[in-house]
Design a protein around this motif. Structure first.
Motif, mmCIF file in Angstrom:
data_model
loop_
_atom_site.group_PDB
_atom_site.id
_atom_site.type_symbol
_atom_site.label_atom_id
_atom_site.label_comp_id
_atom_site.label_asym_id
_atom_site.label_seq_id
_atom_site.Cartn_x
_atom_site.Cartn_y
_atom_site.Cartn_z
ATOM 1 N N ASN A 120 -50.300 -3.603 35.992
ATOM 2 C CA ASN A 120 -51.463 -2.750 36.074
ATOM 3 C C ASN A 120 -52.566 -2.388 37.030
ATOM 4 O OD1 ASN A 120 -51.403 -2.906 33.135
ATOM 5 N ND2 ASN A 120 -53.208 -4.679 32.925
ATOM 6 N N SER A 123 -50.606 -0.081 38.984
ATOM 7 C CA SER A 123 -50.537 1.941 38.899
ATOM 8 C C SER A 123 -52.059 2.511 38.654
ATOM 9 C CB SER A 123 -50.721 0.585 36.919
ATOM 10 O OG SER A 123 -49.906 1.069 36.182
ATOM 11 N N LYS A 129 -44.207 1.696 37.477
ATOM 12 C CA LYS A 129 -43.215 1.682 37.036
ATOM 13 C C LYS A 129 -42.093 1.689 37.963
ATOM 14 C CE LYS A 129 -44.614 4.152 32.754
ATOM 15 N NZ LYS A 129 -43.909 5.526 31.397
ATOM 16 N N GLN A 216 -55.397 4.034 34.416
ATOM 17 C CA GLN A 216 -54.174 4.814 34.425
ATOM 18 C C GLN A 216 -53.664 3.111 32.853
ATOM 19 O OE1 GLN A 216 -50.573 5.949 37.347
ATOM 20 N NE2 GLN A 216 -51.708 7.719 36.846
ATOM 21 N N GLU A 217 -53.268 2.582 33.631
ATOM 22 C CA GLU A 217 -52.462 1.448 32.916
ATOM 23 C C GLU A 217 -53.299 1.165 31.146
ATOM 24 O OE1 GLU A 217 -55.972 -1.551 35.249
ATOM 25 O OE2 GLU A 217 -54.275 0.939 35.328
ATOM 26 N N LYS A 218 -54.669 1.799 30.837
ATOM 27 C CA LYS A 218 -55.065 1.180 29.744
ATOM 28 C C LYS A 218 -54.396 2.196 28.960
ATOM 29 C CE LYS A 218 -57.941 -1.890 31.245
ATOM 30 N NZ LYS A 218 -57.064 -2.967 30.894
ATOM 31 N N ARG A 219 -53.821 3.531 29.250
ATOM 32 C CA ARG A 219 -53.582 4.815 28.553
ATOM 33 C C ARG A 219 -54.346 5.116 27.384
ATOM 34 N NH1 ARG A 219 -47.968 5.491 30.005
ATOM 35 N NH2 ARG A 219 -48.871 7.603 28.989
ATOM 36 N N GLN A 220 -55.421 5.991 27.728
ATOM 37 C CA GLN A 220 -55.892 5.791 26.612
ATOM 38 C C GLN A 220 -55.709 7.994 26.781
ATOM 39 O OE1 GLN A 220 -57.409 4.527 29.781
ATOM 40 N NE2 GLN A 220 -59.569 3.737 28.515
ATOM 41 N N ASP A 221 -55.032 8.480 28.315
ATOM 42 C CA ASP A 221 -54.395 9.307 27.283
ATOM 43 C C ASP A 221 -53.639 9.554 26.253
ATOM 44 O OD1 ASP A 221 -52.764 8.106 29.209
ATOM 45 O OD2 ASP A 221 -51.507 9.382 29.760
ATOM 46 N N VAL A 222 -52.566 8.578 26.047
ATOM 47 C CA VAL A 222 -52.447 8.281 24.179
ATOM 48 C C VAL A 222 -53.120 8.636 23.446
ATOM 49 C CG1 VAL A 222 -50.082 7.059 23.330
ATOM 50 C CG2 VAL A 222 -50.543 6.686 25.641
ATOM 51 N N GLU A 246 -60.149 6.999 35.655
ATOM 52 C CA GLU A 246 -59.563 8.587 35.405
ATOM 53 C C GLU A 246 -60.530 9.429 34.646
ATOM 54 O OE1 GLU A 246 -56.585 9.022 35.307
ATOM 55 O OE2 GLU A 246 -56.401 8.472 36.722
ATOM 56 N N TYR A 250 -59.673 12.733 31.625
ATOM 57 C CA TYR A 250 -59.211 12.408 30.568
ATOM 58 C C TYR A 250 -60.565 12.619 29.817
ATOM 59 C CZ TYR A 250 -56.737 8.380 30.555
ATOM 60 O OH TYR A 250 -56.171 7.586 31.323
#
Length: 268
Positions: A120, A123, A129, A216-222, A246, A250
């Motif tokens: 995290n 990220s 990664k 970014q690491e919370k991945r709201q985009d997903v 972000e 978003y």
């Protein structure tokens, strides 16, 4: 008992570690203990204040995350350790390393918590990664701080498993950060008082809320991307409670949805 919390940033509502520390301090005080905080920021009756360390190049990013490192001012750190009966370190950075070193030197007991997952942390700069960076960070945290403790608090079993498999030798205690009673009581009160469960603006919609920093690491985009594939896409209303670096991305991403996400920042 006089308990000292060592944590770089304490006074923020946009950081899970800081919120956990605030809850912990309040509960310990309610049980009759005296709790003081060794942290960056303004002086106060409940704390030992350290200057804020401004990071070259990365400070604008730190500001977006509402996080600051505390300056490793040994005089204040030593004064705080001498005041305490026991020391609890929340993070693996310079002031925690010095606090642990001095606590051991003068024979004060200390414990630690593992709240910052390296994936995290990295990220935020797009390196979440890259395995060799994550492995090196886990190793540095372990060598310079965590393996000097006999007891570590982990907020989840996942986190405990991660550090165990990476050679952390302390006894690990899994204790969830939990949910405060206020969040549960609100739902019960709505039901008992016969109030509508939804405010008028959400009538006919399916509201889905996510609470957390917009990073970014919370991945709201997903979540945003997945809504368009749902058969309820025309009814789903996403609400993101939080702020972070972000936000602009978003907002732009959410324009593809029939009901663009709502972004709010709320007190408890």
């Amino acid at each position: 008992m006089r308990i000292l919390f060592v944590i770089d940033t304490y006074d923020t509502n946009n950081n899970g570690t800081s919120i956990s520390a605030q809850r912990f301090a309040a509960e310990l005080r309610r049980r009759g203990h005296e709790v003081k905080i060794l942290t960056s920021g303004e002086p106060g009756e409940d704390r030992f204040a350290l200057p804020t360390y401004k990071m070259p190049i990365f400070q604008p990013l730190m500001d977006k995350h509402n996080f600051n490192f505390a300056y490793n001012e040994k005089k204040t750190i030593h004064e705080a350790i001498e005041w305490a009966d026991i020391i609890h370190c929340f993070l693996p950075f310079a002031i925690e390393v010095e606090a642990k070193r001095y606590a051991d030197k003068i024979g004060k007991p200390s414990t630690a918590a593992f709240h910052i997952q390296p994936q995290n942390l990295w990220s935020s700069v797009g390196l979440g990664k890259v395995d060799w960076i994550q492995n090196g960070t886990y190793r540095s945290f372990r060598t310079f701080l965590y393996n000097k403790f006999r007891h570590i608090h982990a907020p989840s079993q996942f986190m405990a498993d991660e550090i165990k498999k990476r050679g952390y030798t302390a006894k690990i205690h899994v204790i969830s950060n939990g949910i405060q009673d206020a969040f549960l009581e609100t739902g019960h009160l709505v039901h008992q008082q016969g109030r509508p469960a939804k405010s008028p603006e959400f009538e006919g919609k399916i509201p889905i809320i996510m609470i957390g920093r917009l990073s970014q690491e919370k991945r709201q985009d997903v979540i945003i991307n997945s809504v368009q594939y749902s058969k309820y896409a025309d009814k789903i209303q996403l609400i993101f409670a939080g702020k972070g670096p972000e936000y602009d991305r978003y907002v732009e991403l959410g324009k593809q949805l029939k009901n663009p996400p709502k972004f709010v920042y709320l007190e408890q």
